[in-house]
Scaffold this active site. Structure first.
Site, short mmCIF file in Angstrom:
data_model
loop_
_atom_site.label_atom_id
_atom_site.label_comp_id
_atom_site.label_asym_id
_atom_site.label_seq_id
_atom_site.Cartn_x
_atom_site.Cartn_y
_atom_site.Cartn_z
N GLY A 136 -8.10 4.32 3.94
CA GLY A 136 -7.76 3.12 3.14
C GLY A 136 -9.74 3.86 1.99
O GLY A 136 -10.08 4.05 1.53
N TRP A 161 0.62 3.37 -0.49
CA TRP A 161 -0.01 1.98 -1.00
C TRP A 161 -0.22 2.17 -2.98
O TRP A 161 -0.85 2.11 -3.49
CB TRP A 161 -0.72 1.08 -0.50
CG TRP A 161 -0.43 0.21 0.23
CD1 TRP A 161 -1.43 1.26 2.02
CD2 TRP A 161 0.48 -0.27 0.88
NE1 TRP A 161 -0.13 -0.11 2.72
CE2 TRP A 161 0.61 -0.78 2.24
CE3 TRP A 161 1.72 -0.97 -0.03
CZ2 TRP A 161 1.68 -1.57 2.48
CZ3 TRP A 161 2.00 -2.03 0.53
CH2 TRP A 161 2.06 -2.17 2.17
N GLY A 347 4.21 -30.95 -0.20
CA GLY A 347 5.11 -30.62 0.20
C GLY A 347 5.82 -29.68 -1.54
O GLY A 347 6.88 -27.91 -0.57
N GLU A 370 -9.11 -2.58 -4.70
CA GLU A 370 -10.10 -1.47 -5.13
C GLU A 370 -11.60 -1.24 -4.56
O GLU A 370 -12.61 -2.70 -4.70
CB GLU A 370 -10.38 -2.03 -6.34
CG GLU A 370 -9.20 -2.40 -7.15
CD GLU A 370 -9.28 -1.03 -8.19
OE1 GLU A 370 -9.82 -0.07 -7.74
OE2 GLU A 370 -7.75 -0.18 -8.13
#
Length: 390
Positions: A136, A161, A347, A370
């Site tokens: 990566g 990805w 909630g 990035e």
């Protein structure tokens, strides 16, 4: 920064008209549908066609190639506005524009004439194919190879990805043309890889957030790519060409962070005036006021850092530190504001009936994409020392 990328200017009135047109498009064609599209993780094909008509796929591409030729400062404002409504849309045209920028900055004249006008209109769309299953941040460790064979290269490997991986048709593909090269970056090259025999999409990757945009795994099995698709025509410059686009990418991600942080703030300010506890709107409770104040400060600071980085980019200055600072602060602001928005909503913030839970799922991607924020801190520190020697 490479001076081959033309500087762009725009009048305040022209910028206002562009922003107004995008706001009308978002109000008419995006906001009424974003909740359903995002929850179904459905590719927004009709919205993409609208973005083509607006010229977003050519936003920063020079007018000589058919683009809008906008400065990065205006582009950052567009990304912020779009991301306030639906962050995923900005990823669809950002990856495409980084690929386009690589050709504009580093491509041969023939590559520019052949490809960039089609990129500008969105006729051909794509993105970056850098990341691999075992690689990566350290792009020098990629394993995808391209071996010369006559007038072509034969590519083998896997990328993962990859934004626009399913619906895009061409990608700036980083490979090793010389796996034994020392230093390692000298063996990397960047190609324009168009889908064809040997180039397959193996699967769509499921994600926590960032829905709608297609993130995919790409597999290359003896994929033949013509030698004239080597960007710039010279081997060994791939990593340099790829990293050059990451400054623009980090400004984009920073602008996305501003958009998400701003959306979280706006929803919280609105809800705090509607929701009552103990006989008064929660906006009158000091604990909520403190949250809103911090959230608003985050947005303004992130916006100023992002625009400063965009201005430096437009001037042609080296701006890896400025882009890193903007990316770091704005994306952390998005994470913080999304969490605070959920607390303000109580909630209801956990309900899919409100957009707050989407902000909470989208924001974490920004601190990773990035270049992780850990990496940004290292780059900032290194530049700080280099710029201030004793």
């Amino acid at each position: 920064m490479d001076s081959a990328f033309p500087k762009a200017t725009i009048t305040p009135e022209d910028e206002r008209q562009i922003m107004d047109a995008i706001e009308k498009f978002l109000a008419r064609d995006v906001r009424p549908y974003v909740m359903a599209l995002e929850h179904d993780d459905e590719y927004p094909a009709d919205i993409v066609e609208g973005m083509k008509e607006l010229g977003l796929f050519g936003a920063i591409i020079p007018a000589e190639y058919g683009g809008l030729g906008l400065p990065t400062t205006t582009y950052a404002k567009i990304v912020e506005l779009v991301s306030e409504t639906w962050m995923s849309l900005s990823g669809i045209f950002n990856s495409h524009l980084i690929m386009s920028s690589a050709v504009i900055r580093h491509g041969t004249e023939d590559q520019k004439r052949t490809w960039v006008p089609k990129f500008a209109t969105g006729e051909i769309r794509g993105g970056l194919a850098l990341t691999e299953p075992n690689c990566g941040t350290d792009l020098q460790a990629i394993r995808t190879t391209a071996k010369r064979d006559g007038d072509a290269y034969v590519v083998n490997g896997t990328k993962t990805w990859i934004s626009n991986g399913i619906h895009g048709t061409v990608f700036a593909l980083l490979v090793k043309t010389d796996p034994a090269a020392k230093p390692r970056h000298a063996g990397t090259s960047l190609f324009l890889a168009q889908k064809g025999p040997g180039f397959a999409v193996s699967r769509k990757l499921e994600k926590l957030g960032y829905k709608g945009i297609d993130s995919a795994e790409l597999v290359f099995d003896n994929y033949r790519i013509p030698a004239d698709r080597l960007i710039g025509g010279v081997e060994g410059l791939g990593l340099r060409h790829a990293l050059g686009g990451l400054e623009l990418g980090r400004i984009n991600v920073a602008a996305r962070g501003v958009g998400v942080a701003s959306a979280a703030l706006k929803e919280s300010v609105k809800y705090a005036q509607q929701r009552e506890t103990f006989g008064k709107p929660i906006a009158e409770h000091q604990s909520i006021q403190i949250k809103l104040a911090d959230m608003a400060t985050n947005v303004e600071a992130a916006r100023h850092l992002t625009r400063a980085a965009a201005e430096a980019f437009d001037r042609g200055d080296r701006c890896d530190m400025e882009a890193g600072m903007a990316k770091l602060f704005a994306t952390e602001a998005a994470v913080t504001n999304s969490m605070e928005a959920m607390r303000v909503h109580g909630g209801y913030g956990y309900s899919k009936e409100f957009p707050v839970e989407r902000f909470y799922r989208d924001a974490p991607l920004l601190v990773i994409g990035e270049g992780t924020n850990e990496l940004q801190r290292i780059l900032i520190a290194r530049q700080l020392v280099q710029r201030n020697p004793i």
